[in-house]
Design a protein around this motif. Structure first.
Motif, PDB file in Angstrom:
ATOM      1  N   GLY A 560       0.849  -1.193   0.000  1.00  0.00           N
ATOM      2  CA  GLY A 560       0.000   0.000   0.000  1.00  0.00           C
ATOM      3  C   GLY A 560       0.879   1.234   0.000  1.00  0.00           C
ATOM      4  O   GLY A 560       1.187   1.791   1.061  1.00  0.00           O
ATOM      5  N   PRO A 612      -4.294   7.023   4.251  1.00  0.00           N
ATOM      6  CA  PRO A 612      -5.348   6.822   3.243  1.00  0.00           C
ATOM      7  C   PRO A 612      -6.713   7.264   3.746  1.00  0.00           C
ATOM      8  O   PRO A 612      -7.526   7.787   2.993  1.00  0.00           O
ATOM      9  CB  PRO A 612      -5.317   5.312   3.002  1.00  0.00           C
ATOM     10  N   TYR A 616      -6.973   5.087   9.445  1.00  0.00           N
ATOM     11  CA  TYR A 616      -6.028   4.053   9.030  1.00  0.00           C
ATOM     12  C   TYR A 616      -4.928   3.869  10.080  1.00  0.00           C
ATOM     13  O   TYR A 616      -4.388   4.836  10.608  1.00  0.00           O
ATOM     14  CB  TYR A 616      -5.386   4.421   7.690  1.00  0.00           C
ATOM     15  N   GLY A 687      -6.821  -2.271  -6.069  1.00  0.00           N
ATOM     16  CA  GLY A 687      -6.326  -1.055  -5.444  1.00  0.00           C
ATOM     17  C   GLY A 687      -5.090  -0.571  -6.174  1.00  0.00           C
ATOM     18  O   GLY A 687      -4.119  -1.310  -6.352  1.00  0.00           O
ATOM     19  N   SER A 726     -13.636   7.690  -7.719  1.00  0.00           N
ATOM     20  CA  SER A 726     -13.133   6.610  -6.873  1.00  0.00           C
ATOM     21  C   SER A 726     -12.302   5.613  -7.647  1.00  0.00           C
ATOM     22  O   SER A 726     -11.521   4.865  -7.060  1.00  0.00           O
ATOM     23  CB  SER A 726     -14.305   5.876  -6.219  1.00  0.00           C
ATOM     24  N   ALA A 748      -6.022   2.944  -3.155  1.00  0.00           N
ATOM     25  CA  ALA A 748      -6.200   1.839  -2.216  1.00  0.00           C
ATOM     26  C   ALA A 748      -5.050   0.861  -2.358  1.00  0.00           C
ATOM     27  O   ALA A 748      -4.513   0.651  -3.453  1.00  0.00           O
ATOM     28  CB  ALA A 748      -7.520   1.125  -2.457  1.00  0.00           C
ATOM     29  N   ALA A 752      -7.856  -3.352   0.085  1.00  0.00           N
ATOM     30  CA  ALA A 752      -8.601  -2.151  -0.290  1.00  0.00           C
ATOM     31  C   ALA A 752      -9.664  -1.743   0.733  1.00  0.00           C
ATOM     32  O   ALA A 752      -9.845  -0.548   0.977  1.00  0.00           O
ATOM     33  CB  ALA A 752      -9.230  -2.341  -1.669  1.00  0.00           C
ATOM     34  N   PHE A 755      -8.034   0.485   3.257  1.00  0.00           N
ATOM     35  CA  PHE A 755      -7.580   1.777   2.752  1.00  0.00           C
ATOM     36  C   PHE A 755      -8.759   2.701   2.426  1.00  0.00           C
ATOM     37  O   PHE A 755      -8.719   3.888   2.719  1.00  0.00           O
ATOM     38  CB  PHE A 755      -6.742   1.572   1.484  1.00  0.00           C
ATOM     39  N   LYS A 756      -9.789   2.138   1.802  1.00  0.00           N
ATOM     40  CA  LYS A 756     -10.943   2.936   1.366  1.00  0.00           C
ATOM     41  C   LYS A 756     -12.226   2.225   1.798  1.00  0.00           C
ATOM     42  O   LYS A 756     -12.976   1.673   0.983  1.00  0.00           O
ATOM     43  CB  LYS A 756     -10.920   3.126  -0.161  1.00  0.00           C
TER      44      LYS A 756
END
Length: 776
Positions: A560, A612, A616, A687, A726, A748, A752, A755-756
């Protein structure tokens, strides 16, 4: 310009307190109101904490086009704070402050003040509403005018709904799920009087049936009362014999002795009523012994609407294996109508329990955000509810398969003995055992999902289910598989290895010399460069360059790249770290084999752009490892029996190292082509910040499937963030018109949903509803 309006009404035949308790003492009135007038059957009304509570609901946006563009959606989520006060003159005041649940929502302020006052003949109910807005230059007045008109209409509808609701309640109608009754009935069973006078369809002086009393207690005292009442009514609960009551009381006593706090302590008679009800639930539908109602370091108040079962599944097909599971019911009025989504972790052999359920954003749990000057996050294991759990639209099942993944147990597993075939057979057997334990769930639409090496395990399981269905004796025995979803998957070794190496080089993470060495010395078709535990065919000069790449890129999180890494304990030397410490499976390096983290971490909150999402946590894997290795936690989630020593839990343990290399290096791309030509819908999401299982690698193997172009390429958007982009959607179509959708999730990482979280819940909800177009 501030818009103010007011309205009042006389409600005859009821006191101020009686009317207030009826409307606001519990949740029945507001849920009925939002269901009827806002078309929201899933409105959530919190319990009063002191004199304050929170209500979550959605409402259609009936507004001019420019306001809809500002909101970015046709339906708006709203979070309403309610505060009550009891005045000296005997009147009661309630202040309601609804705020749109979207960025900048606080700029649109509506505050309503309701006053309940006793007058001759009944209750005088008055309301004053104040609307203010802070919009774009020149539009504030128009927005406030719109808010005023909307509030005026809503207030009028509200006032008109009250007599309708009262009439339904007093006539014993079922539409709003409540009845008015003589409150003296309660004293016979020592049950606490509810906050508002709703009881039974029994008149004054009539005998209170045992079943009805149990239903009443569940409805108004149990954390998941709405769900349990629906279940009991569906079962047509019949409890009449003395023996059943005695058996139930014995079960309750045994549960207390095992420190199983099913529900809060009750008066003796009420406890008996409740225990019989729980016995009926366990015998008729769900295993009461597997019901979890207490978790260490998890606030009791957070259990609202959460139904959680955990335990072991044993099967005749796998006699030496016991599969650990976590099952969460959908947080909907009727979970039985929601799909069942089975989440599989990658690895191979990583635990979906400790990753997906407890820290990744898929399940209902997350670790609490930090407070104080520094992040002491390695020892802080406080849990909270995840704000973006997929239980909002689906029932979730997490299976620790294949054994010995996570808490699952297997006897005599040798290296290489776990492969794609045995793993698939084990997971299918565990799923069938789950269906046997929860028989109603086999009727629910089934979706399989996962990430990483789940790019192999998910389509293998899907194919096995289709083969099982083809041999099923009748339609009722078939498993209703509807679709699969895989995120940043490992599918084709050559495509995914090439994408990985190219990503490391083009992003500037490794030197030109290391890149050249990887390309020239590694057989990218027959190696697994990412596999640092277990066999990988990464040997000789290839291993030298692979390890050099991991050390050069160690400053970033390759799983990531938009997120910070968990800081290590100083001093440390990158050159002495093992490959598994440099790039742990699934990015989860927590445990004795991992590089030691610093107990006090940098305060990432001071640099929001470094994260993110604000919640997080770079060190969440270590918090999960610390939490799930506690004996009190393992006992609470039925991983061990009371009094047993804690098991050693790792996110990616023995199964990760023992998994067959041949299976790892077999391309799964043909499986996707086969499934695309079936009735199983496919979602492949990626991502964009994952530099291990990359977007480029995934697009490469998808392009080899020979599918036709489907819907035109388009960007998908987040209506809760002013329609910010997105990611992008590319659709492919098989000859039978079945679809494979490839969706990118911008910024992401590999996991994912972590992250999102909000975007991933939005994407998965659209997929299971077969409506990705709603994301345009």
């Amino acid at each position: 310009m501030v818009k103010t309006l007011s309205l009042s009404k006389l409600v005859e035949g009821v006191s101020a307190k009686g009317l207030f308790d009826l409307l606001y003492g519990g949740d029945a009135f507001l849920r009925a109101y939002h269901k009827t007038l806002n078309n929201d059957p899933d409105a959530r009304v919190g319990e009063w904490s002191g004199n304050e509570r929170t209500v979550h609901f959605s409402t259609p946006v009936d507004a001019p086009a420019f306001i809809k563009r500002l909101i970015g959606a046709d339906v708006m989520r709203v979070v309403e704070t309610e505060r009550r006060s009891f005045l000296a003159d005997g009147s009661i005041q309630l202040v309601s402050h609804p705020v749109p649940d979207m960025p900048g929502g606080s700029k649109f302020s509506t505050q309503a003040t309701f006053t309940f006052k006793d007058v001759p003949g009944g209750c005088h109910l008055s309301c004053e509403i104040v609307c203010t807005a802070s919009g774009p230059y020149g539009l504030t007045g128009a927005i406030e005018s719109f808010m005023g008109e909307t509030s005026k209409k809503s207030l009028g509808d509200f006032m008109q709904f009250i007599p309708t609701y009262l009439q339904q309640a007093s006539s014993g109608g079922q539409e709003f799920g409540m009845h008015l009754s003589h409150t003296a009935l309660w004293s016979r069973f020592e049950l606490p009087l509810p906050a508002f006078p709703v009881a039974l369809a029994a008149g004054a002086g009539e005998a209170l049936r045992f079943e009805d009393a149990a239903l009443l207690y569940l409805r108004y005292q149990c954390r998941t009362g709405d769900q349990i009442v629906g279940l009991l009514q569906a079962l047509e609960l019949q409890v009449s014999t003395l023996q059943e009551k005695v058996t139930a009381l014995q079960a309750a006593a045994e549960a207390r002795s095992r420190n199983r706090r099913w529900l809060p302590e009750l008066p003796e008679t009420a406890a008996g009523l409740l225990a019989v009800t729980l016995l009926a639930v366990g015998a008729g539908a769900q295993p009461a012994d597997d019901l979890i109602t207490v978790l260490p370091e998890f606030d009791d108040a957070d259990w609202r609407n959460l139904t959680f079962f955990a335990g072991y599944l044993e099967t005749a097909q796998q006699p030496q294996q016991a599969f650990y599971y976590n099952y969460f019911e959908a947080e909907l009025a009727d979970p039985s109508k929601a799909p069942l989504l089975v989440w599989q972790q990658g690895g191979p052999g990583c635990s979906p329990i400790g990753i997906g359920a407890f820290r990744e954003g898929v399940g209902p749990f997350a670790f609490a955000p930090y407070d104080g000057p520094a992040l002491r996050n390695i020892t802080d294991t406080r849990l909270i509810r995840s704000p973006a759990s997929w239980t909002a639209f689906a029932n979730l099942l997490f299976l620790d398969t294949p054994a010995p993944t996570g808490f699952s147990a297997a006897a005599g597993t040798a290296a290489g003995a776990v492969d794609g075939a045995s793993s698939t057979a084990a997971t299918l057997a565990a799923l069938q055992a789950f269906y046997a334990k929860f028989p109603g769930t086999q009727k629910q639409r089934l979706f399989l999902a996962g990430q990483g090496y789940a790019g192999h395990t998910v389509p293998l399981l899907a194919k096995a289910i289709l083969e099982y269905n083809a041999k099923a004796a009748n339609a009722s025995a078939r498993i209703p598989l509807q679709g699969i979803a895989v995120g940043n998957p490992w599918v084709d070794p050559e495509a995914d290895n090439k994408g990985m190496v190219a990503s490391w080089y083009t992003r500037g993470f490794i030197s030109a010399a290391t890149y050249t060495g990887l390309v020239s010395k590694c057989d990218l078709k027959h190696t697994a460069l990412w596999r640092t535990e277990g066999p990988s065919n990464v040997t000789g000069e290839c291993e030298t360059f692979r390890n050099a790449a991991l050390r050069e890129a160690f400053a970033v999180d390759l799983f990531g790249t938009t997120a910070p890494k968990c800081a290590l304990q100083q001093p440390y030397n990158v050159s002495t770290l093992t490959p598994a410490q440099l790039l742990p499976p699934e990015g989860d390096g927590a445990g004795p084999q991992g590089a030691e983290p610093a107990e006090v971490q940098p305060d990432w909150r001071r640099s929001p752009s470094a994260l993110p999402t604000p919640a997080y946590d770079p060190c969440a894997s270590w918090r999960a490892w610390a939490y799930l290795n506690r004996d009190d936690v393992q006992e609470a989630i039925n991983a061990i029996k009371p009094g047993d020593a804690a098991k050693e839990w790792q996110a990616c343990g023995a199964a990760a190292a023992e998994f067959s290399l041949q299976s790892v290096l077999t391309s799964a791309a043909p499986l996707y082509k086969e499934l695309a030509n079936s009735t199983v819908r496919i979602l492949v999401y990626s991502g964009s910040a994952d530099a291990v299982f990359t977007t480029g690698g995934t697009r490469s193997w998808v392009g080899t499937l020979g599918l036709a172009q489907g819907e035109p390429f388009y960007a998908w958007r987040d209506p809760t963030m002013m329609n910010e982009t997105s990611g992008f959607v590319e659709s492919w179509k098989a000859a039978n018109n079945n679809t494979l959708s490839f969706v990118t999730v911008l910024e992401a990482g590999h996991n994912a949903p972590n992250f999102k979280p909000a975007k991933m819940r939005q994407l998965m909800r659209a997929f299971v509803n077969n409506n990705l177009k709603v994301l345009k």
